[in-house]
Design an enzyme around this catalytic site. Structure first.
Site, PDB file in Angstrom:
ATOM      1  N   ARG A  94       0.840  -1.207   0.000  1.00  0.00           N
ATOM      2  CA  ARG A  94       0.000   0.000   0.000  1.00  0.00           C
ATOM      3  C   ARG A  94       0.874   1.256   0.000  1.00  0.00           C
ATOM      4  NH1 ARG A  94      -0.530   4.791   2.502  1.00  0.00           N
ATOM      5  NH2 ARG A  94       0.005   3.761   4.455  1.00  0.00           N
ATOM      6  N   ASP A  95       1.531   1.543   1.110  1.00  0.00           N
ATOM      7  CA  ASP A  95       2.276   2.806   1.212  1.00  0.00           C
ATOM      8  C   ASP A  95       3.429   2.820   0.213  1.00  0.00           C
ATOM      9  OD1 ASP A  95       2.842   5.309   2.119  1.00  0.00           O
ATOM     10  OD2 ASP A  95       3.502   4.716   4.114  1.00  0.00           O
ATOM     11  N   HIS A  99       9.193   7.136   7.640  1.00  0.00           N
ATOM     12  CA  HIS A  99       9.774   7.209   6.300  1.00  0.00           C
ATOM     13  C   HIS A  99      11.257   7.525   6.469  1.00  0.00           C
ATOM     14  CE1 HIS A  99       6.095   6.978   3.731  1.00  0.00           C
ATOM     15  NE2 HIS A  99       5.567   7.115   4.928  1.00  0.00           N
ATOM     16  N   CYS A 116       4.764   9.311  -0.050  1.00  0.00           N
ATOM     17  CA  CYS A 116       3.365   9.714  -0.122  1.00  0.00           C
ATOM     18  C   CYS A 116       3.203  10.730  -1.238  1.00  0.00           C
ATOM     19  CB  CYS A 116       2.896  10.307   1.210  1.00  0.00           C
ATOM     20  SG  CYS A 116       1.201  10.909   1.124  1.00  0.00           S
TER      21      CYS A 116
END
Ligand code: HMG
Ligand code: MG
Length: 283
Positions: free
Chosen positions: A13-14, A207, A238
């Site tokens: 996902r991320d 991150h 993101c």
């Protein structure tokens, strides 16, 4: 303090959400299937958001439909509103996540809502999930710095985290979205949050833009956090946080915490195989 550390895999996902080239459903399924063999308790592999905003996640239902479901793994997805929630449930998700921000600027850029509006949107989602017995994770982004507003105060982070927890989120994941955290700022932020929420309910989501994510994990372990979100191969970033690099790489975190005596229960051979697959998907 237990020696077990849960690594929550968010790469599908991320990680993938930020890839510019469209990755095929088959490749996404293959990555999740490989990760499912590594021993994770939870894998975040889908996101039910606007396909115009995050095209890479538009095929989330197909991914959830195509994967081989290991009964020991919970497959998780992001659900920003009731529509996302209904689609996720229809796709058979095991766990969902609502995602808010500690800064107004990122909240607006990411989900087109003020912090207060976002919490109002999440409330019915969390309530519906509670009635359906589906665990809900609450993300707080920009826990250190915001790409639009700069430094974020630990009290603001604690406030949003507390409101998500009070709403019924069973776990709060604290996102250093643009990877500016240092062991000092992460510790300060966690101490503020830990005054309101038990540390066993917290996850560190770091991150690795500033390349200090491993040090930040060490600082978090010292405060008592035992859950960390990582992305296989260090995939991602993101799309609404300029400059955000990938989440800290799963394979690095597993080796790092295990070398410090923690147990993850993960199979590094499988993880390395998945990391290889992930790097092949990179645009
Ligand atoms: P909105 O912008 O307020 O507007 O949406 P809306 O509700 O009027 O909807 C706009 C359009 O999206 C409409 O379509 C809706 O139908 C559609 P149009 O009429 O333009 O064709 N729509 C949806 N489509 C599919 N699924 C849905 C859905 N809802 C509306 N659930 C919304 C608000 C949140 C939906 C939108 O702003 C959005 O999708 N934003 C993307 C947010 C996102 O995915 N960000 C990346 C993940 S967060 C992250 O990475 C941070 C994290 O990793 C932690 C960290 O690192 O800090 C979690
Ligand atoms: Mg993230």
């Amino acid at each position: 303090m237990t020696a077990y550390v849960e690594i929550f895999e968010v790469g599908p996902r991320d990680g993938l959400q930020n890839e510019q080239c469209q990755i095929s459903v088959v490749d996404k399924i293959s990555l999740v299937n490989c990760l499912s063999r590594a021993g994770f308790r939870r894998i975040e592999c889908a996101s039910f958001v606007s396909p115009k905003r995050v095209p890479q996640m538009a095929d989330s239902a197909l991914v959830l439909d195509g994967i081989h479901r290991d009964p020991h793994v919970a497959y998780a997805a992001l659900t920003p509103n009731m529509r996302g929630y209904r689609d996720a449930v229809q796709a058979g998700v095991d766990e969902i996540a609502v995602f808010g921000s500690a800064s107004e600027g990122f909240s607006r850029a990411n989900i087109n809502a003020t912090i207060s509006e976002s919490l109002d949107r999440f409330r019915p989602v969390v309530e519906a999930a509670r009635l359906a017995d589906i665990p809900v994770r609450g993300y707080v982004s920009c826990v250190i710095e915001c790409p639009y507003e700069g430094r974020v105060s630990p009290d603001d982070v604690a406030d949003v985290a507390d409101r998500l927890f009070a709403m019924g989120c069973s776990e709060i994941s604290l996102g250093d979205t643009i990877g500016r955290g240092t062991p000092e700022s992460i510790t300060q932020m966690l101490m503020a949050v830990a005054e309101r929420i038990p540390t066993e309910k917290l996850a560190g989501h770091y991150h690795d833009t500033g390349r200090r994510a491993l040090e930040n994990i060490d600082a978090s372990l010292d405060v008592g956090v035992r859950i960390f979100d990582t992305a296989i191969g260090g995939l991602g970033g993101c799309p609404f946080a300029p400059g955000s690099a990938g989440n800290v790489a799963t394979e690095r975190v597993v080796r790092h915490v295990e070398s410090h005596g923690y147990v993850t229960g993960l199979d590094l051979l499988v993880i390395d195989e998945a990391a290889k697959q992930a790097s092949g998907l990179r645009g």
